[in-house]
Design a protein around this motif. Structure first.
Motif, PDB file in Angstrom:
ATOM      1  N   TRP A  42       2.696  -0.233   8.030  1.00  0.00           N
ATOM      2  CA  TRP A  42       3.307  -1.469   7.516  1.00  0.00           C
ATOM      3  C   TRP A  42       3.385  -2.555   8.569  1.00  0.00           C
ATOM      4  O   TRP A  42       3.809  -3.658   8.281  1.00  0.00           O
ATOM      5  CB  TRP A  42       4.714  -1.164   6.979  1.00  0.00           C
ATOM      6  CG  TRP A  42       4.686  -0.068   5.986  1.00  0.00           C
ATOM      7  CD1 TRP A  42       5.174   1.189   6.156  1.00  0.00           C
ATOM      8  CD2 TRP A  42       4.100  -0.084   4.684  1.00  0.00           C
ATOM      9  NE1 TRP A  42       4.937   1.945   5.042  1.00  0.00           N
ATOM     10  CE2 TRP A  42       4.291   1.186   4.124  1.00  0.00           C
ATOM     11  CE3 TRP A  42       3.441  -1.064   3.924  1.00  0.00           C
ATOM     12  CZ2 TRP A  42       3.848   1.515   2.861  1.00  0.00           C
ATOM     13  CZ3 TRP A  42       2.994  -0.733   2.666  1.00  0.00           C
ATOM     14  CH2 TRP A  42       3.203   0.541   2.154  1.00  0.00           C
ATOM     15  N   PHE A  98       2.968  12.806  -4.968  1.00  0.00           N
ATOM     16  CA  PHE A  98       1.939  12.375  -4.027  1.00  0.00           C
ATOM     17  C   PHE A  98       2.041  13.162  -2.718  1.00  0.00           C
ATOM     18  O   PHE A  98       1.029  13.520  -2.121  1.00  0.00           O
ATOM     19  CB  PHE A  98       2.047  10.871  -3.771  1.00  0.00           C
ATOM     20  CG  PHE A  98       0.870  10.354  -3.028  1.00  0.00           C
ATOM     21  CD1 PHE A  98      -0.319  10.101  -3.671  1.00  0.00           C
ATOM     22  CD2 PHE A  98       0.920  10.167  -1.664  1.00  0.00           C
ATOM     23  CE1 PHE A  98      -1.443   9.669  -2.983  1.00  0.00           C
ATOM     24  CE2 PHE A  98      -0.180   9.727  -0.956  1.00  0.00           C
ATOM     25  CZ  PHE A  98      -1.367   9.477  -1.622  1.00  0.00           C
ATOM     26  N   LYS A 148       1.562  -4.905  10.088  1.00  0.00           N
ATOM     27  CA  LYS A 148       0.297  -5.653  10.146  1.00  0.00           C
ATOM     28  C   LYS A 148       0.460  -6.873  11.026  1.00  0.00           C
ATOM     29  O   LYS A 148       1.470  -7.504  10.994  1.00  0.00           O
ATOM     30  CB  LYS A 148      -0.082  -6.106   8.754  1.00  0.00           C
ATOM     31  CG  LYS A 148      -0.577  -4.963   7.922  1.00  0.00           C
ATOM     32  CD  LYS A 148      -1.020  -5.481   6.576  1.00  0.00           C
ATOM     33  CE  LYS A 148      -1.431  -4.354   5.673  1.00  0.00           C
ATOM     34  NZ  LYS A 148      -1.638  -4.777   4.314  1.00  0.00           N
ATOM     35  N   PRO A 151      -4.633   2.490   1.443  1.00  0.00           N
ATOM     36  CA  PRO A 151      -4.747   2.307  -0.009  1.00  0.00           C
ATOM     37  C   PRO A 151      -5.767   1.196  -0.283  1.00  0.00           C
ATOM     38  O   PRO A 151      -5.866   0.242   0.493  1.00  0.00           O
ATOM     39  CB  PRO A 151      -3.343   1.847  -0.420  1.00  0.00           C
ATOM     40  CG  PRO A 151      -2.443   2.269   0.673  1.00  0.00           C
ATOM     41  CD  PRO A 151      -3.258   2.270   1.931  1.00  0.00           C
ATOM     42  N   GLY A 152      -6.508   1.338  -1.369  1.00  0.00           N
ATOM     43  CA  GLY A 152      -7.529   0.336  -1.682  1.00  0.00           C
ATOM     44  C   GLY A 152      -8.898   0.712  -1.147  1.00  0.00           C
ATOM     45  O   GLY A 152      -9.877   0.038  -1.446  1.00  0.00           O
ATOM     46  N   ARG A 186     -12.390   2.208  -1.153  1.00  0.00           N
ATOM     47  CA  ARG A 186     -13.197   2.428  -2.363  1.00  0.00           C
ATOM     48  C   ARG A 186     -14.050   3.685  -2.232  1.00  0.00           C
ATOM     49  O   ARG A 186     -14.730   3.867  -1.227  1.00  0.00           O
ATOM     50  CB  ARG A 186     -14.095   1.220  -2.621  1.00  0.00           C
ATOM     51  CG  ARG A 186     -14.810   1.277  -3.957  1.00  0.00           C
ATOM     52  CD  ARG A 186     -15.371  -0.072  -4.315  1.00  0.00           C
ATOM     53  NE  ARG A 186     -16.328  -0.494  -3.306  1.00  0.00           N
ATOM     54  CZ  ARG A 186     -17.616  -0.768  -3.565  1.00  0.00           C
ATOM     55  NH1 ARG A 186     -18.075  -0.682  -4.790  1.00  0.00           N
ATOM     56  NH2 ARG A 186     -18.413  -1.168  -2.606  1.00  0.00           N
ATOM     57  N   TYR A 218     -10.647   2.491  -6.449  1.00  0.00           N
ATOM     58  CA  TYR A 218      -9.911   2.041  -5.271  1.00  0.00           C
ATOM     59  C   TYR A 218      -8.714   2.976  -5.131  1.00  0.00           C
ATOM     60  O   TYR A 218      -7.866   3.042  -6.030  1.00  0.00           O
ATOM     61  CB  TYR A 218      -9.461   0.584  -5.447  1.00  0.00           C
ATOM     62  CG  TYR A 218     -10.641  -0.364  -5.499  1.00  0.00           C
ATOM     63  CD1 TYR A 218     -11.074  -1.023  -4.357  1.00  0.00           C
ATOM     64  CD2 TYR A 218     -11.353  -0.564  -6.687  1.00  0.00           C
ATOM     65  CE1 TYR A 218     -12.169  -1.870  -4.395  1.00  0.00           C
ATOM     66  CE2 TYR A 218     -12.455  -1.404  -6.739  1.00  0.00           C
ATOM     67  CZ  TYR A 218     -12.849  -2.054  -5.580  1.00  0.00           C
ATOM     68  OH  TYR A 218     -13.945  -2.880  -5.615  1.00  0.00           O
ATOM     69  N   VAL A 219      -8.680   3.699  -4.015  1.00  0.00           N
ATOM     70  CA  VAL A 219      -7.697   4.767  -3.848  1.00  0.00           C
ATOM     71  C   VAL A 219      -6.271   4.213  -3.906  1.00  0.00           C
ATOM     72  O   VAL A 219      -5.947   3.218  -3.251  1.00  0.00           O
ATOM     73  CB  VAL A 219      -7.934   5.502  -2.515  1.00  0.00           C
ATOM     74  CG1 VAL A 219      -6.815   6.472  -2.218  1.00  0.00           C
ATOM     75  CG2 VAL A 219      -9.264   6.233  -2.559  1.00  0.00           C
ATOM     76  N   ILE A 220      -5.455   4.876  -4.705  1.00  0.00           N
ATOM     77  CA  ILE A 220      -4.046   4.509  -4.851  1.00  0.00           C
ATOM     78  C   ILE A 220      -3.234   5.553  -4.103  1.00  0.00           C
ATOM     79  O   ILE A 220      -3.470   6.751  -4.274  1.00  0.00           O
ATOM     80  CB  ILE A 220      -3.692   4.461  -6.355  1.00  0.00           C
ATOM     81  CG1 ILE A 220      -4.364   3.236  -6.976  1.00  0.00           C
ATOM     82  CG2 ILE A 220      -2.186   4.424  -6.586  1.00  0.00           C
ATOM     83  CD1 ILE A 220      -4.506   3.296  -8.450  1.00  0.00           C
ATOM     84  N   GLY A 221      -2.317   5.106  -3.264  1.00  0.00           N
ATOM     85  CA  GLY A 221      -1.539   6.099  -2.542  1.00  0.00           C
ATOM     86  C   GLY A 221      -0.583   5.501  -1.539  1.00  0.00           C
ATOM     87  O   GLY A 221      -0.647   4.315  -1.225  1.00  0.00           O
ATOM     88  N   ILE A 222       0.308   6.358  -1.055  1.00  0.00           N
ATOM     89  CA  ILE A 222       1.242   5.960  -0.006  1.00  0.00           C
ATOM     90  C   ILE A 222       0.524   6.171   1.327  1.00  0.00           C
ATOM     91  O   ILE A 222       0.064   7.275   1.603  1.00  0.00           O
ATOM     92  CB  ILE A 222       2.529   6.801  -0.078  1.00  0.00           C
ATOM     93  CG1 ILE A 222       3.232   6.552  -1.425  1.00  0.00           C
ATOM     94  CG2 ILE A 222       3.453   6.480   1.083  1.00  0.00           C
ATOM     95  CD1 ILE A 222       4.403   7.468  -1.695  1.00  0.00           C
ATOM     96  N   PRO A 223       0.373   5.126   2.135  1.00  0.00           N
ATOM     97  CA  PRO A 223      -0.405   5.277   3.355  1.00  0.00           C
ATOM     98  C   PRO A 223       0.303   6.135   4.406  1.00  0.00           C
ATOM     99  O   PRO A 223       1.526   6.132   4.453  1.00  0.00           O
ATOM    100  CB  PRO A 223      -0.544   3.830   3.857  1.00  0.00           C
ATOM    101  CG  PRO A 223       0.579   3.074   3.230  1.00  0.00           C
ATOM    102  CD  PRO A 223       0.904   3.780   1.941  1.00  0.00           C
ATOM    103  N   TYR A 241       3.224   6.859   9.460  1.00  0.00           N
ATOM    104  CA  TYR A 241       3.552   6.248   8.176  1.00  0.00           C
ATOM    105  C   TYR A 241       4.113   4.841   8.370  1.00  0.00           C
ATOM    106  O   TYR A 241       3.678   3.893   7.739  1.00  0.00           O
ATOM    107  CB  TYR A 241       4.571   7.142   7.472  1.00  0.00           C
ATOM    108  CG  TYR A 241       4.963   6.641   6.127  1.00  0.00           C
ATOM    109  CD1 TYR A 241       4.180   6.932   5.021  1.00  0.00           C
ATOM    110  CD2 TYR A 241       6.097   5.864   5.954  1.00  0.00           C
ATOM    111  CE1 TYR A 241       4.520   6.456   3.780  1.00  0.00           C
ATOM    112  CE2 TYR A 241       6.443   5.392   4.722  1.00  0.00           C
ATOM    113  CZ  TYR A 241       5.653   5.694   3.635  1.00  0.00           C
ATOM    114  OH  TYR A 241       6.002   5.208   2.406  1.00  0.00           O
ATOM    115  N   GLN A 242       5.053   4.704   9.290  1.00  0.00           N
ATOM    116  CA  GLN A 242       5.666   3.394   9.499  1.00  0.00           C
ATOM    117  C   GLN A 242       4.693   2.384  10.102  1.00  0.00           C
ATOM    118  O   GLN A 242       4.747   1.203   9.785  1.00  0.00           O
ATOM    119  CB  GLN A 242       6.905   3.513  10.397  1.00  0.00           C
ATOM    120  CG  GLN A 242       8.138   3.990   9.647  1.00  0.00           C
ATOM    121  CD  GLN A 242       8.501   3.101   8.482  1.00  0.00           C
ATOM    122  OE1 GLN A 242       8.404   1.872   8.549  1.00  0.00           O
ATOM    123  NE2 GLN A 242       8.904   3.695   7.368  1.00  0.00           N
TER     124      GLN A 242
END
Lengths: 122, 154
Positions: free
Chosen positions: A120, A18, A122, A37-38, A40, A46-51, A116-117
């Motif tokens: 997470w 990835f 939220k 991710p998610g 559309r 729905y896009v799959i991936g590491i944000p 990246y961090q």
């Protein structure tokens, strides 16, 4: 099976990691947008991936990652001015929201919308 | 953590034999603890569990993993616990996606010959359970037992 597999697409890279796919998109697109991710695209992918997940635009082509559990990550290209416009519209909304919040825009094109961090927190 | 009511078990590519065995084992443990279990995977991964458990004694609910992600992205579905099985980069990517979409406590079950290297690449918020298990499921099962005992089925 996603509708993407029934569309006319070009495979730019196959069975890579990835991280390699994200780097390719960042280096080979005119515009790069970062989505969660998610997100559309097209009718039902729905896009799959590491944000944060990079999606590129080059001319009228959308350049994006497609992940299959047994085959790894692919980079695909599909002609779609509509999806590119949708990404730009999302970006405009993000800028307007950040203007309302902070009084200055966050330029998310060509730079991750968040680290990246941060994705997470939220 | 409140007593969990639901759990999602996410299978990666079924090419490493350990996965199917531990999925059935874990589903049984969670069922016995009164947790409603859904298993998501590719068509091949789900077929392996269905042939091994033809009457659905251990696995009562299954779903295609991409459909599960679609439902979670639309905020129509979520779980209290997620156990994501992975032995490849693609498995890590799926687990990261589900972690980003869910409010669940996530357990990353990393196995296979590159388990330790793969585990180092995981920096999303998940409890890692790592065992270099490919054919023999026992190392992964033993580590999972400890985590379940401490954090899930106390």
């Amino acid at each position: 099976m996603s509708c993407i597999e029934q569309m006319k697409y070009d495979l730019l890279l196959e069975r890579i990691s990835f991280k390699e796919a994200r780097e390719y998109i960042e280096k080979n697109s005119d515009e790069v947008y970062y989505v969660n991710p998610g997100y559309r695209i097209f009718k039902d992918y729905y896009v799959i991936g590491i944000p944060p997940v990079a999606i590129g635009a080059k001319g009228d082509d959308l350049i994006f990652t497609y992940v299959k559990p047994c085959h790894g990550t692919f980079v695909m290209k599909i002609r779609s001015p509509e999806e590119i416009e949708h990404l730009r519209e999302n970006e405009r909304k993000k800028v307007m929201e950040s203007l309302k919040k902070n009084g200055k825009p966050e330029d998310a094109t060509k730079a991750p919308a968040a680290s990246y961090q941060d994705m997470w927190k939220k | 953590m409140d007593k969990p009511g639901t759990a999602l078990l996410v299978m990666g590519c079924p090419e490493v034999p350990t996965q199917t065995s531990v999925v059935l084992y874990l589903a049984n443990k969670l069922n016995k603890a009164g947790i409603d279990v859904t298993v998501a995977g590719t068509d091949a991964a789900l077929k392996l569990t269905k042939v091994a458990d033809p009457e659905g004694f251990y696995i009562k609910k299954t779903d295609d993993v991409d459909e599960t992600i679609a439902q979670m992205a639309e905020k129509k579905l979520d779980f209290d616990l997620v156990f994501a099985f992975m032995h490849s980069d693609a498995g890590v990517v799926y687990a990261a996606t589900i972690t980003a979409l869910s409010h669940a406590k996530v357990f990353a079950l990393v196995f296979g010959k590159n388990a330790e290297t793969l585990a180092e690449a995981i920096d999303f918020p998940a409890e890692k359970v790592v065992a270099k298990a490919t054919h023999n499921p026992t190392p992964l099962k033993n580590k999972l037992d400890k985590v379940l005992q401490q954090q899930v089925i106390a």
